[in-house]
Design a protein around this motif. Sequence first.
Motif, PDB file in Angstrom:
ATOM      1  N   LYS A 196       0.825  -1.325   0.095  1.00  0.00           N
ATOM      2  CA  LYS A 196      -0.098  -0.030  -0.002  1.00  0.00           C
ATOM      3  C   LYS A 196       0.946   1.237  -0.180  1.00  0.00           C
ATOM      4  O   LYS A 196       1.985   1.142   0.736  1.00  0.00           O
ATOM      5  CB  LYS A 196      -1.025  -0.097   1.251  1.00  0.00           C
ATOM      6  CG  LYS A 196      -2.007   1.219   1.201  1.00  0.00           C
ATOM      7  CD  LYS A 196      -2.527   1.275   2.580  1.00  0.00           C
ATOM      8  CE  LYS A 196      -3.721   2.582   2.734  1.00  0.00           C
ATOM      9  NZ  LYS A 196      -4.311   2.257   3.842  1.00  0.00           N
ATOM     10  N   ASN A 198       0.747   5.427   0.229  1.00  0.00           N
ATOM     11  CA  ASN A 198      -0.079   6.658   1.114  1.00  0.00           C
ATOM     12  C   ASN A 198       0.697   7.923   0.015  1.00  0.00           C
ATOM     13  O   ASN A 198       1.785   8.032  -0.088  1.00  0.00           O
ATOM     14  CB  ASN A 198       0.066   6.887   2.236  1.00  0.00           C
ATOM     15  CG  ASN A 198      -0.732   5.666   2.950  1.00  0.00           C
ATOM     16  OD1 ASN A 198      -1.652   5.095   2.700  1.00  0.00           O
ATOM     17  ND2 ASN A 198      -0.210   5.326   4.345  1.00  0.00           N
ATOM     18  N   LEU A 199      -0.188   9.023  -0.114  1.00  0.00           N
ATOM     19  CA  LEU A 199       0.162  10.226  -0.685  1.00  0.00           C
ATOM     20  C   LEU A 199      -0.274  11.323   0.315  1.00  0.00           C
ATOM     21  O   LEU A 199      -1.503  11.496   0.481  1.00  0.00           O
ATOM     22  CB  LEU A 199      -0.129  10.372  -2.195  1.00  0.00           C
ATOM     23  CG  LEU A 199      -0.331  11.543  -2.693  1.00  0.00           C
ATOM     24  CD1 LEU A 199       1.440  11.987  -2.986  1.00  0.00           C
ATOM     25  CD2 LEU A 199      -1.024  11.596  -4.046  1.00  0.00           C
ATOM     26  N   THR A 200       0.664  12.126   0.567  1.00  0.00           N
ATOM     27  CA  THR A 200      -0.132  13.437   1.311  1.00  0.00           C
ATOM     28  C   THR A 200       0.611  14.761   0.626  1.00  0.00           C
ATOM     29  O   THR A 200       1.749  14.696  -0.045  1.00  0.00           O
ATOM     30  CB  THR A 200       0.368  13.368   2.923  1.00  0.00           C
ATOM     31  OG1 THR A 200       1.936  13.495   2.903  1.00  0.00           O
ATOM     32  CG2 THR A 200      -0.205  12.218   3.561  1.00  0.00           C
ATOM     33  N   THR A 222       5.410  10.567  -0.430  1.00  0.00           N
ATOM     34  CA  THR A 222       4.892   9.218  -0.712  1.00  0.00           C
ATOM     35  C   THR A 222       5.437   8.252   0.475  1.00  0.00           C
ATOM     36  O   THR A 222       6.491   8.299   0.505  1.00  0.00           O
ATOM     37  CB  THR A 222       5.107   8.849  -2.127  1.00  0.00           C
ATOM     38  OG1 THR A 222       6.745   8.622  -2.435  1.00  0.00           O
ATOM     39  CG2 THR A 222       4.672   9.899  -3.143  1.00  0.00           C
ATOM     40  N   LYS A 319      -0.692  13.720  -8.051  1.00  0.00           N
ATOM     41  CA  LYS A 319      -0.834  12.325  -8.289  1.00  0.00           C
ATOM     42  C   LYS A 319       0.527  11.661  -8.161  1.00  0.00           C
ATOM     43  O   LYS A 319       1.479  12.129  -8.716  1.00  0.00           O
ATOM     44  CB  LYS A 319      -1.595  12.209  -9.894  1.00  0.00           C
ATOM     45  CG  LYS A 319      -2.050  10.996 -10.254  1.00  0.00           C
ATOM     46  CD  LYS A 319      -2.414  11.003 -11.630  1.00  0.00           C
ATOM     47  CE  LYS A 319      -2.595   9.348 -12.039  1.00  0.00           C
ATOM     48  NZ  LYS A 319      -3.400   9.740 -13.479  1.00  0.00           N
ATOM     49  N   THR A 321       2.408   7.857  -9.083  1.00  0.00           N
ATOM     50  CA  THR A 321       2.276   6.601  -9.797  1.00  0.00           C
ATOM     51  C   THR A 321       3.637   5.793  -9.480  1.00  0.00           C
ATOM     52  O   THR A 321       4.612   6.402  -9.578  1.00  0.00           O
ATOM     53  CB  THR A 321       2.186   6.787 -11.275  1.00  0.00           C
ATOM     54  OG1 THR A 321       1.099   7.670 -11.818  1.00  0.00           O
ATOM     55  CG2 THR A 321       2.009   5.225 -11.965  1.00  0.00           C
ATOM     56  N   ILE A 331       0.934   1.479  -8.627  1.00  0.00           N
ATOM     57  CA  ILE A 331      -0.036   1.753  -7.714  1.00  0.00           C
ATOM     58  C   ILE A 331      -0.240   3.319  -7.773  1.00  0.00           C
ATOM     59  O   ILE A 331       0.833   4.045  -7.656  1.00  0.00           O
ATOM     60  CB  ILE A 331       0.303   1.600  -6.284  1.00  0.00           C
ATOM     61  CG1 ILE A 331       0.614   0.110  -6.068  1.00  0.00           C
ATOM     62  CG2 ILE A 331      -0.720   2.041  -5.113  1.00  0.00           C
ATOM     63  CD1 ILE A 331       1.112  -0.295  -4.732  1.00  0.00           C
ATOM     64  N   GLN A 332      -1.558   3.753  -8.168  1.00  0.00           N
ATOM     65  CA  GLN A 332      -1.923   5.321  -8.204  1.00  0.00           C
ATOM     66  C   GLN A 332      -2.466   5.754  -6.875  1.00  0.00           C
ATOM     67  O   GLN A 332      -3.594   4.978  -6.383  1.00  0.00           O
ATOM     68  CB  GLN A 332      -2.645   5.319  -9.460  1.00  0.00           C
ATOM     69  CG  GLN A 332      -1.784   5.176 -10.871  1.00  0.00           C
ATOM     70  CD  GLN A 332      -2.381   5.470 -12.074  1.00  0.00           C
ATOM     71  OE1 GLN A 332      -3.571   5.934 -11.966  1.00  0.00           O
ATOM     72  NE2 GLN A 332      -1.955   5.219 -13.009  1.00  0.00           N
ATOM     73  N   ASN A 333      -2.166   6.963  -6.637  1.00  0.00           N
ATOM     74  CA  ASN A 333      -2.885   7.801  -5.779  1.00  0.00           C
ATOM     75  C   ASN A 333      -3.043   9.364  -6.141  1.00  0.00           C
ATOM     76  O   ASN A 333      -2.046   9.725  -6.803  1.00  0.00           O
ATOM     77  CB  ASN A 333      -2.155   7.906  -4.145  1.00  0.00           C
ATOM     78  CG  ASN A 333      -2.057   6.484  -3.626  1.00  0.00           C
ATOM     79  OD1 ASN A 333      -2.985   6.037  -2.868  1.00  0.00           O
ATOM     80  ND2 ASN A 333      -0.821   5.785  -3.798  1.00  0.00           N
ATOM     81  N   GLU A 334      -4.129   9.821  -5.760  1.00  0.00           N
ATOM     82  CA  GLU A 334      -4.169  11.204  -5.955  1.00  0.00           C
ATOM     83  C   GLU A 334      -4.777  11.894  -4.609  1.00  0.00           C
ATOM     84  O   GLU A 334      -5.211  11.403  -3.615  1.00  0.00           O
ATOM     85  CB  GLU A 334      -5.390  11.416  -7.252  1.00  0.00           C
ATOM     86  CG  GLU A 334      -5.120  10.978  -8.184  1.00  0.00           C
ATOM     87  CD  GLU A 334      -6.351  11.217  -9.290  1.00  0.00           C
ATOM     88  OE1 GLU A 334      -7.180  12.051  -9.078  1.00  0.00           O
ATOM     89  OE2 GLU A 334      -6.316  10.497 -10.623  1.00  0.00           O
ATOM     90  N   TYR A 335      -4.335  13.483  -4.665  1.00  0.00           N
ATOM     91  CA  TYR A 335      -4.524  14.257  -3.740  1.00  0.00           C
ATOM     92  C   TYR A 335      -5.173  15.357  -4.129  1.00  0.00           C
ATOM     93  O   TYR A 335      -4.470  15.926  -5.172  1.00  0.00           O
ATOM     94  CB  TYR A 335      -3.099  14.445  -2.737  1.00  0.00           C
ATOM     95  CG  TYR A 335      -3.573  15.129  -1.542  1.00  0.00           C
ATOM     96  CD1 TYR A 335      -3.651  14.568  -0.277  1.00  0.00           C
ATOM     97  CD2 TYR A 335      -3.600  16.660  -1.826  1.00  0.00           C
ATOM     98  CE1 TYR A 335      -3.752  15.372   0.942  1.00  0.00           C
ATOM     99  CE2 TYR A 335      -3.816  17.488  -0.189  1.00  0.00           C
ATOM    100  CZ  TYR A 335      -3.975  16.551   0.795  1.00  0.00           C
ATOM    101  OH  TYR A 335      -4.207  17.514   1.929  1.00  0.00           O
TER     102      TYR A 335
END
Length: 399
Positions: A196, A198-200, A222, A319, A321, A331-335
């Motif tokens: 997993k 995380n993105l902040t 990240t 964002k 990747t 694994i992609q995350n957006e904030y």
Amino acid sequence: MEQSKSVKTTVLNKMLAIILVFCLITANYAVTGASIAEAADEMLESATITKNSNIEFDAYFRGSTNVETKTPVLNREETQKLFLKLNVKDNVSLVDGKIKLEDPNFTIKKEELKENEFVKSIDAENNEIELKKIYSNTVVEIELPVQFKTQDKIETNYFEKDIIFNLTGKYENNSQKQKKLKGKVTVKPQWNADAKVNLTQSVEKFFNLGENETIFQEKITTEVVNNILPRSEENVEVMIPTIAEQKPSQVVVLVNGERQNNSNVSYDSEQEKITIKKTAKQDNDKKIEWGTDKVEYILAFKYDSKIEAKEFPVSLKSKATTSLYTKTETIQNEYAQDVSVTPVGNVATVSSSLYGDIYKGYIYHNEAKAIEYKEKNDIEISYVDDSLEKLELQTNTSA
């Protein structure tokens, strides 16, 4: 006279026949002996030995289905069971046997080992198992609990590399004659894990630089939870912030405190975003650093005007990747968040940390009651123009 000659001829023929038979028997014995010696030397050259061998050696994993396999897919967070098998057949014994593992990507958990009557000792640090004498008609299976081994630097194939098991010892027959033997088995476990990321994103600084410039600084972080797998590549897209209807004229990008050049940072004017690319790099030994769980991306934007507002809204958008080793999918995350910003911070930020070992006995027996320690200061400068030639630091030592 002719009769005497005939007798001599008969005797000579018999003697020649006896010599010929002796030579044939000797030659056959020499060939047979050579074949035995050759077989003893080659006996354990293959993985599980030939069908006619008297000793078999094998290594494998066994999963929940109890099926033996040399290419298992294993969870790196769990203890796994590795098995070594020896089958000593008729009229032979295995003497002074040792099994050595070549540079495995796992460690033997010695505290969880089960007793085995055929194991003399296990050197978990050097990956070596010493065996007791194993007599004929004996099948031995040794269970080894193993755990994936994390290292600071790894080869790119570290998670699915060949692990070689070398068996050495002596082959002893019923007449107690011994001959050296060796064997080699290869397994290829594939270690994996559920990961997993995380993105902040947050505002770090906002201040006026002189009379005509303003600095606005963001931090994007990240995090690979528990640092379970190393990154092979990561791309972070950051939307350029508009402040008081103004766009920045310049941006400085730092990744884990290191300033990035144009090869790692790209600007898309149409979509008004900056993309930062971080790739795992190989050293001279073709190894990569595992890295830390967190990567910090600092972006310091410079605006060519003095922004007087005491508070103003800003939209934070990013964002990430992330590509991890062993994972075929990214694994992609957006904030995205709208925040209100007030002036904070300045051009330079100093963070200090103390380190060193201080023991209780040293404190009690130190007559001067003085304790030595080391201090590390990290200085982050948000913006430096070409006119700066040197930076002077002053330390206030007053009590």
